[in-house]
Design a protein around this motif. Sequence first.
Motif, PDB file in Angstrom:
ATOM      1  N   GLU A  87       1.067  -1.386   0.401  1.00  0.00           N
ATOM      2  CA  GLU A  87      -0.021  -0.228   0.060  1.00  0.00           C
ATOM      3  C   GLU A  87       0.938   0.987   0.062  1.00  0.00           C
ATOM      4  O   GLU A  87       1.812   1.781   1.208  1.00  0.00           O
ATOM      5  CB  GLU A  87      -1.009   0.178   1.198  1.00  0.00           C
ATOM      6  CG  GLU A  87      -1.935   1.883   0.937  1.00  0.00           C
ATOM      7  CD  GLU A  87      -2.721   0.886   2.376  1.00  0.00           C
ATOM      8  OE1 GLU A  87      -3.772   2.123   2.048  1.00  0.00           O
ATOM      9  OE2 GLU A  87      -2.620   0.479   3.707  1.00  0.00           O
ATOM     10  N   GLN A  92      -3.246   0.475  -3.584  1.00  0.00           N
ATOM     11  CA  GLN A  92      -2.729  -1.231  -3.501  1.00  0.00           C
ATOM     12  C   GLN A  92      -2.110  -1.714  -4.428  1.00  0.00           C
ATOM     13  O   GLN A  92      -2.477  -1.443  -5.329  1.00  0.00           O
ATOM     14  CB  GLN A  92      -3.412  -2.012  -2.712  1.00  0.00           C
ATOM     15  CG  GLN A  92      -4.324  -1.801  -1.868  1.00  0.00           C
ATOM     16  CD  GLN A  92      -5.551  -2.631  -0.087  1.00  0.00           C
ATOM     17  OE1 GLN A  92      -4.978  -3.188  -1.193  1.00  0.00           O
ATOM     18  NE2 GLN A  92      -4.813  -2.445   0.806  1.00  0.00           N
ATOM     19  N   PRO A 112      -9.266  -1.258  -3.272  1.00  0.00           N
ATOM     20  CA  PRO A 112      -7.887  -1.648  -1.880  1.00  0.00           C
ATOM     21  C   PRO A 112      -8.970  -2.585  -1.415  1.00  0.00           C
ATOM     22  O   PRO A 112     -10.044  -2.823  -1.188  1.00  0.00           O
ATOM     23  CB  PRO A 112      -7.717  -0.541  -0.679  1.00  0.00           C
ATOM     24  CG  PRO A 112      -8.654   0.589  -1.558  1.00  0.00           C
ATOM     25  CD  PRO A 112      -9.941   0.032  -2.695  1.00  0.00           C
TER      26      PRO A 112
END
Length: 138
Positions: A87, A92, A112
């Motif tokens: 991340e 991500q 994410p």
Amino acid sequence: MRRILAALAGGVLPCALMAAPVATAPAVDSGAEMVRVLVSLLGVVALIFFVGWLGRRAQSRVRPGGRKIRVIETMPVGIKEKVMLLEVGGTQLLVGASPTGGLRTLHVLETPVQDDATPSDTPAIRGFRDILSQWKRP
């Protein structure tokens, strides 16, 4: 003449040295010696802890502002290859790592992946890594 002088010096000198009285060593106080050894040992251990503390302080000054990159999860896919979920700034990335190819971005996630929450009725088992990371924080 030289041979005679060398033979006399070679035979007489060692005999004279062996016949010379040997100075006796002074008595050693074993209690004081033990205290000196223990103080030296404590000094070395204190120096090790001081250098570790100084190293942690120096590391925290190198990266002001905290961590910007976080490894969410790592999974090995071979003997030396692994896949990592990173991340970076809210985005991500799925990254593949191998010793021959380095790092390669496999996928950028639009949504994410959420961390799995542990059920509240069972106590969470903390690993050694978690305990150590809490202890190392400045």
